[in-house]
Motif scaffolding. Structure first.
Motif, PDB file in Angstrom:
ATOM      1  N   SER A   1       2.347   7.763 -10.170  1.00 49.92           N
ATOM      2  CA  SER A   1       2.130   7.590  -8.736  1.00 49.92           C
ATOM      3  C   SER A   1       3.276   6.887  -8.042  1.00 49.92           C
ATOM      4  O   SER A   1       3.279   6.756  -6.824  1.00 49.92           O
ATOM      5  CB  SER A   1       0.879   6.746  -8.532  1.00 49.92           C
TER       6      SER A   1
ATOM      7  N   ASP B   1       2.595   4.293  -5.353  1.00 46.35           N
ATOM      8  CA  ASP B   1       2.206   4.667  -3.994  1.00 46.35           C
ATOM      9  C   ASP B   1       0.751   5.148  -3.981  1.00 46.35           C
ATOM     10  O   ASP B   1       0.411   6.150  -4.602  1.00 46.35           O
ATOM     11  CB  ASP B   1       3.152   5.785  -3.531  1.00 46.35           C
ATOM     12  N   PRO B   2      -0.100   4.442  -3.235  1.00 42.50           N
ATOM     13  CA  PRO B   2      -1.526   4.777  -3.234  1.00 42.50           C
ATOM     14  C   PRO B   2      -1.805   6.195  -2.752  1.00 42.50           C
ATOM     15  O   PRO B   2      -2.751   6.834  -3.196  1.00 42.50           O
ATOM     16  CB  PRO B   2      -2.129   3.767  -2.252  1.00 42.50           C
ATOM     17  N   VAL B   3      -0.975   6.685  -1.838  1.00 39.78           N
ATOM     18  CA  VAL B   3      -1.183   8.040  -1.339  1.00 39.78           C
ATOM     19  C   VAL B   3      -0.930   9.046  -2.459  1.00 39.78           C
ATOM     20  O   VAL B   3      -1.726   9.953  -2.702  1.00 39.78           O
ATOM     21  CB  VAL B   3      -0.259   8.341  -0.137  1.00 39.78           C
ATOM     22  N   VAL B   4       0.164   8.836  -3.151  1.00 40.77           N
ATOM     23  CA  VAL B   4       0.477   9.722  -4.277  1.00 40.77           C
ATOM     24  C   VAL B   4      -0.608   9.589  -5.344  1.00 40.77           C
ATOM     25  O   VAL B   4      -1.052  10.576  -5.928  1.00 40.77           O
ATOM     26  CB  VAL B   4       1.849   9.372  -4.897  1.00 40.77           C
ATOM     27  N   GLU B   5      -1.049   8.363  -5.562  1.00 45.57           N
ATOM     28  CA  GLU B   5      -2.074   8.157  -6.569  1.00 45.57           C
ATOM     29  C   GLU B   5      -3.330   8.978  -6.244  1.00 45.57           C
ATOM     30  O   GLU B   5      -3.890   9.658  -7.104  1.00 45.57           O
ATOM     31  CB  GLU B   5      -2.443   6.675  -6.675  1.00 45.57           C
ATOM     32  N   ALA B   6      -3.742   8.926  -5.001  1.00 48.83           N
ATOM     33  CA  ALA B   6      -4.933   9.672  -4.589  1.00 48.83           C
ATOM     34  C   ALA B   6      -4.743  11.170  -4.818  1.00 48.83           C
ATOM     35  O   ALA B   6      -5.619  11.859  -5.338  1.00 48.83           O
ATOM     36  CB  ALA B   6      -5.241   9.393  -3.121  1.00 48.83           C
ATOM     37  N   GLU B   7      -3.560  11.633  -4.462  1.00 47.28           N
ATOM     38  CA  GLU B   7      -3.223  13.041  -4.680  1.00 47.28           C
ATOM     39  C   GLU B   7      -3.361  13.408  -6.158  1.00 47.28           C
ATOM     40  O   GLU B   7      -3.950  14.426  -6.519  1.00 47.28           O
ATOM     41  CB  GLU B   7      -1.743  13.246  -4.337  1.00 47.28           C
TER      42      GLU B   7
ATOM     43  N   ARG C   1      -7.779   0.112  -4.613  1.00 46.10           N
ATOM     44  CA  ARG C   1      -7.731   1.500  -4.166  1.00 46.10           C
ATOM     45  C   ARG C   1      -8.801   1.735  -3.133  1.00 46.10           C
ATOM     46  O   ARG C   1      -9.752   1.003  -3.034  1.00 46.10           O
ATOM     47  CB  ARG C   1      -7.839   2.491  -5.318  1.00 46.10           C
ATOM     48  N   ASP C   2      -8.589   2.767  -2.334  1.00 48.97           N
ATOM     49  CA  ASP C   2      -9.472   2.822  -1.183  1.00 48.97           C
ATOM     50  C   ASP C   2     -10.805   3.492  -1.482  1.00 48.97           C
ATOM     51  O   ASP C   2     -10.983   4.269  -2.415  1.00 48.97           O
ATOM     52  CB  ASP C   2      -8.730   3.376   0.040  1.00 48.97           C
TER      53      ASP C   2
END
Lengths: 336, 336
Positions: free
Chosen positions: A102, A105-111, A131-132
């Motif tokens: 990731s 990066d939390p956005v990448v992680e979510a992806e 994490r959200d």
DNA sequence: CGGCTCAATGTAAGCGCTTGCATAGCTATG
DNA sequence: CATAGCTATGCAAGCGCTTACATTGAGCCG
């Protein structure tokens, strides 16, 4: 690019003179098939070099025997090692590991989490616990169990250690040597609960020793030897200088140690330095790095056990591992 | 564990009041759908939290946009780093990376290759070139292109460097300093062409300098700091001692360096030590390790380019990268 | 204004596998 | 010897998606 079509169950069945159902059973539940038939089928399988099509199988069986893991980066030895043990544990139990990174990066992680779920991961290993909501909801809606590693339980099951307590213990050892001017080089704390917990642990220890919070010179820098060295140099410009520099991880500490040597400072006579993780490096950089030992391999192995239990059984308990302080040459009493 | 069934294309279609074909087109070829419809469909997709089922997609489309990689181990920083760059390159092109590790065992490697192909990998990244006929045949029968990394072209396309030439260049530098009693600590050469090529490179240089082949004291040990240190200690028992110890990789060299310090030997005054790879460690272990620089990240990035070209176009040329000698403190003239 | 083109959408046939159910061929039983 | 109770196998219905082909309805031309 597919030059010749791959052999299918059907090809095997035809060649062995049985139905596809029988072939499938041979592969998945050999006990249900008579010895003779099984031999014939297996012969056909090897003759054709048949490999079951994974997608088709996942689709029909609604189960993949695949576990996904999302780690910040493969370049960090700490994750690499834990993951290696994790994957060995999975392999032994007949599961396959899918790794994604990731880049913190939390956005990448979510992806990546979504990608792994789409790929049919039966369960997930995630690092840390910041994490959200949307992501957790997504996972529970999909019924995909997730195990959090490298941290202690927040909500959900975890296999890990208490970053804050470990750092506090390390800080207490530093304080016990007599240090009062302590500085810290931390990894980036944004979206990284391991880093912020470690920082918090140090602050707790300082507060408990009656040192004011304002008195902690702090450098927060990206992961790397160079960045650690540069941060160390900046901290050492202060007058009076800190007598001990505690680092958020061993790599930063190795950078600090190298920079100290370059600056002509002796460790630990002129300045003490500590790390966190206890990677191999900690043992070999002179004079040896005092650090908190994180049982990476053990953690990976336990994580595999627990996650499999979660996937197969439905529930399992969290595991918390100890992170003992490992004393090596880099920590000594302040001079004078 | 699946509590609620995942939403399917059909659910989205129903909710948006269109056919599944239209939804599919929205996702894969948005240009073929009118603006208004697309909006409606996308709204339904997000409302439902729809994620396409990978297996189903792979099955219907006979394409996965997935690349597999089989590396010896994730614990070796060298592979981790190259792979990170590789994966970044793939990601940018819309491909996903699946990583498996073989623990340097050809049997496991073959298994993993088959597993990745079964999972629908469109192409494969393999390390080194020693592998058996059956595996190559399998891949070509399946029409799955494979790219070899970390080596120069044997048969097939590769992105890498010439291990032998690089080691020879390094050995020439050592010889140029005046060393004549040279020893080597090699990684295990069985099934590892990188290790054996490096050894061969050293032998070539020695032969060219008129030193007999018999005169090379050699320790062949598993990868690790400890093993490197132990091998070094054994080599230093010889009388007269070697004046230079060349190592098959930086990790072994780091172990040798640490052991030298422990034995009270000064580097390079008492003994010179060299590594191979130029990992971060090489810069920070005092007095700095002379080594061959392998451009890992660059290699990973180029590998991504080439493999994608192979998968999409059909052919691409091999790339050979240079591995310059990097001089640091650990190499000096022999004493006396 | 008929007829043609073309863009937008729908219909439906698989992709390769698993698995519930039906069937066939046995042996053991009364 | 008819019948029940097995076991080993086959049949066929999907699993969720893509895509060739069919259909529909505009828009445009002469």
């Amino acid at each position: 690019m597919q030059t010749q079509p791959n052999p299918t169950l059907d090809d095997v069945a035809r060649r062995a003179g049985v139905s596809t159902a029988t072939v499938s059973r041979c592969l998945n539940a050999p006990a249900k098939v008579s010895g003779k038939t099984r031999e014939r089928v297996m012969a056909a399988v090897t003759a054709l070099g048949y490999t079951p099509h994974f997608g088709a199988r996942a689709m029909a069986a609604r189960r993949t025997h695949t576990i996904g893991a999302v780690i910040p980066t493969m370049e960090n030895a700490v994750f690499a090692r834990g993951l290696q043990a994790f994957q060995e544990g999975l392999h032994a139990a007949g599961y396959t590991l899918l790794v994604a990174s990731s880049a913190y990066d939390p956005v990448v992680e979510a992806e990546q989490v979504r990608a792994l779920v789409a790929r049919g991961a039966d369960g997930l290993l995630l690092i840390g616990r910041t994490r959200d909501r949307a992501l957790t909801d997504f996972l529970s809606a999909r019924g995909v169990p997730a195990l959090l590693a490298w941290v202690v339980e927040g909500e959900g099951v975890s296999v890990g250690f208490d970053n804050r307590a470990a750092m506090r213990a390390l800080a207490e050892a530093v304080l016990a040597e007599g240090h009062r001017r302590i500085a810290m080089i931390s990894g980036l704390t944004t979206g990284n609960d391991r880093a912020s917990e470690r920082l918090a642990g140090l602050r707790e220890a300082l507060a408990a020793a009656g040192l004011t919070r304002a008195g902690l010179p702090l450098e927060e820098v990206p992961y790397g030897i160079e960045t650690g060295g540069a941060a160390f140099a900046r901290l050492m410009e202060a007058r009076p200088r800190p007598t001990a520099v505690m680092c958020g991880n061993d790599v930063l500490a190795a950078g600090a140690l190298a920079k100290a040597a370059e600056m002509g400072l002796r460790v630990p006579e002129d300045v003490s330095i500590t790390g966190f993780d206890d990677i191999e490096l900690a043992r070999i950089v002179p004079p040896g790095l005092t650090t908190a030992h994180v049982p990476h391999r053990d953690m990976g192995a336990r994580a595999a056990e627990v996650l499999i239990a979660l996937v197969e059984g439905g529930d399992a308990a969290s595991v918390t591992l100890a992170c003992p302080v490992v004393r090596r040459g880099s920590l000594g009493p302040p001079r004078g």
